[in-house]
Design a protein around this motif. Structure first.
Motif, mmCIF file in Angstrom:
data_model
loop_
_atom_site.group_PDB
_atom_site.id
_atom_site.type_symbol
_atom_site.label_atom_id
_atom_site.label_comp_id
_atom_site.label_asym_id
_atom_site.label_seq_id
_atom_site.Cartn_x
_atom_site.Cartn_y
_atom_site.Cartn_z
ATOM 1 N N PRO A 2 72.876 -5.608 -0.988
ATOM 2 C CA PRO A 2 72.600 -6.947 -0.473
ATOM 3 C C PRO A 2 72.092 -7.860 -1.567
ATOM 4 C CG PRO A 2 70.861 -5.419 0.167
ATOM 5 C CD PRO A 2 71.960 -4.589 -0.440
ATOM 6 N N ALA A 3 72.325 -9.172 -1.396
ATOM 7 C CA ALA A 3 71.852 -10.144 -2.386
ATOM 8 C C ALA A 3 70.331 -10.186 -2.381
ATOM 9 C CB ALA A 3 72.420 -11.528 -2.062
ATOM 10 N N PRO A 4 69.689 -10.403 -3.533
ATOM 11 C CA PRO A 4 68.232 -10.499 -3.578
ATOM 12 C C PRO A 4 67.723 -11.646 -2.719
ATOM 13 C CG PRO A 4 69.147 -10.292 -5.781
ATOM 14 C CD PRO A 4 70.299 -10.540 -4.861
ATOM 15 N N GLY A 24 60.367 -7.840 -13.211
ATOM 16 C CA GLY A 24 61.727 -8.194 -12.839
ATOM 17 C C GLY A 24 62.665 -8.323 -14.034
ATOM 18 N N GLU A 25 63.944 -8.200 -13.752
ATOM 19 C CA GLU A 25 64.974 -8.370 -14.794
ATOM 20 C C GLU A 25 65.211 -9.851 -15.025
ATOM 21 O OE1 GLU A 25 69.656 -7.245 -15.728
ATOM 22 O OE2 GLU A 25 68.688 -6.553 -13.873
ATOM 23 N N TYR A 41 65.623 -21.525 -18.948
ATOM 24 C CA TYR A 41 65.635 -21.462 -17.480
ATOM 25 C C TYR A 41 66.286 -20.143 -17.088
ATOM 26 C CZ TYR A 41 66.808 -22.737 -12.657
ATOM 27 O OH TYR A 41 66.931 -22.767 -11.288
ATOM 28 N N CYS A 42 65.579 -19.353 -16.285
ATOM 29 C CA CYS A 42 66.020 -17.988 -15.984
ATOM 30 C C CYS A 42 65.932 -17.686 -14.491
ATOM 31 C CB CYS A 42 65.157 -16.959 -16.721
ATOM 32 S SG CYS A 42 65.136 -17.130 -18.514
ATOM 33 N N SER A 43 66.562 -16.609 -14.111
ATOM 34 C CA SER A 43 66.286 -15.977 -12.828
ATOM 35 C C SER A 43 65.626 -14.638 -13.121
ATOM 36 C CB SER A 43 67.567 -15.787 -12.014
ATOM 37 O OG SER A 43 68.470 -14.921 -12.687
ATOM 38 N N VAL A 44 64.798 -14.182 -12.192
ATOM 39 C CA VAL A 44 64.135 -12.900 -12.340
ATOM 40 C C VAL A 44 64.262 -12.169 -11.009
ATOM 41 C CG1 VAL A 44 61.864 -13.905 -11.755
ATOM 42 C CG2 VAL A 44 62.001 -11.742 -13.017
ATOM 43 N N SER A 45 64.693 -10.909 -11.052
ATOM 44 C CA SER A 45 64.916 -10.151 -9.821
ATOM 45 C C SER A 45 64.269 -8.776 -9.937
ATOM 46 C CB SER A 45 66.411 -10.008 -9.545
ATOM 47 O OG SER A 45 67.075 -9.379 -10.624
ATOM 48 N N HIS A 46 63.738 -8.329 -8.790
ATOM 49 C CA HIS A 46 63.049 -7.035 -8.756
ATOM 50 C C HIS A 46 62.974 -6.557 -7.314
ATOM 51 C CE1 HIS A 46 60.321 -3.842 -9.928
ATOM 52 N NE2 HIS A 46 59.424 -4.259 -9.056
ATOM 53 N N GLU A 47 63.498 -5.358 -7.086
ATOM 54 C CA GLU A 47 63.426 -4.702 -5.776
ATOM 55 C C GLU A 47 63.839 -5.632 -4.633
ATOM 56 O OE1 GLU A 47 59.514 -3.028 -5.401
ATOM 57 O OE2 GLU A 47 59.970 -1.376 -6.794
#
Length: 275
Positions: A2-4, A24-25, A41-47
């Motif tokens: 699923p999408a974060p 987060g990545e 400018y970034c995105s950060v994703s984790h779990e």
């Protein structure tokens, strides 16, 4: 997979955000080119959770004559820690971590409300109701206008925080009011100098008595900055011994005077450009 889940603005103060920002990545999405230092400018994703953020690698910091090289990111994190200690939550969650271009500051991205009005230029000699005067500014062709800021409790808290952290660059573009009534402030790299560097657009309360909530916050900071307390221990990791001691002295000085500081007249009191 699923999408974060995108972190909504209402969760900006969630303790989970530190984990997201720290572990987060990081994925770089672009560069904010108008900044003087490298700002990505970034995105950060984790779990399963995701947010947008700003990443300022130390390697992209422009050297400054009055600050040690490679220390601006640490100062940004220290400003966040001080903001949290006041209970005012004026600085977006900010951490120090490794990233695609080395160690740097990572801070939650805040979407500002473009309709909010906190600063203005007026033709009159005095500010209108609900506004505080900063000073006169040249607006071209020999004309001047009065620079004003809102007489807003959120800005007043920020004026106190800036005096505590010795902010040398409080510009209008660093103020991020949000649609839900919040206010966040960014760009705290030139802070915590041992010399008085306060330059700001928020001089409207200069010389006035501090409100009771400010004196209470200063009292809480006095305790929190005692050796061995968690805040003092954290700041010792981010700042020099002399800078932490100067911070304590500024807090003590504000408590003793009980008033907002005023420009000294020894250096430009307003940053340039102001926005």
């Amino acid at each position: 997979m699923p999408a974060p889940e995108r972190i909504p603005p209402g969760r900006v103060t969630s303790g989970d955000l530190r984990t997201l920002l720290t572990k987060g990545e990081l994925t770089v999405r672009g560069r904010i080119r108008e900044a003087s230092n490298a700002v990505l400018y970034c995105s950060v994703s984790h779990e399963g959770e995701e947010a947008h953020c700003v990443y300022k690698p130390i390697a992209g910091e422009r050297p400054l004559w009055d600050f040690p090289d490679g220390t601006l990111a640490q100062r940004e994190v220290a400003a966040y820690e001080l903001s949290e200690a006041t209970g005012w939550g004026l600085v977006p969650p900010t951490v120090l971590r490794d990233g695609p271009y080395g160690e740097g500051m990572v801070q939650l991205w805040i979407e500002a409300d473009p309709s909010a009005s906190l600063l203005g230029l007026v033709e009159d000699e005095e500010p209108g109701e609900g506004w505080k005067a900063v000073g006169f500014a040249e607006v071209g062709e020999g004309r001047t206008a009065l620079l004003v800021h809102a007489d807003d409790v959120r800005l007043r808290r920020l004026a106190v925080l800036d005096a505590v952290i010795n902010n040398g660059d409080r510009k209008g573009g660093h103020l991020l009011p949000t649609a839900d009534g919040g206010l966040y402030a960014i760009d705290h790299g030139v802070t915590f100098n041992v010399e008085d560097k306060l330059r700001t657009l928020l001089w409207g309360w200069a010389g006035e008595r501090l409100p009771s909530e400010a004196t209470q916050a200063l009292a809480a900071l006095t305790v929190a900055l005692t050796d061995g307390e968690p805040l003092a221990t954290r700041l010792a990791e981010l700042l020099t011994v002399a800078e932490v001691e100067a911070l304590r002295e500024r807090v003590a000085g504000l408590k003793e005077s009980g008033r907002h500081p005023a420009p000294s007249g020894e250096w430009p009191a307003i940053p340039w450009p102001p926005v």
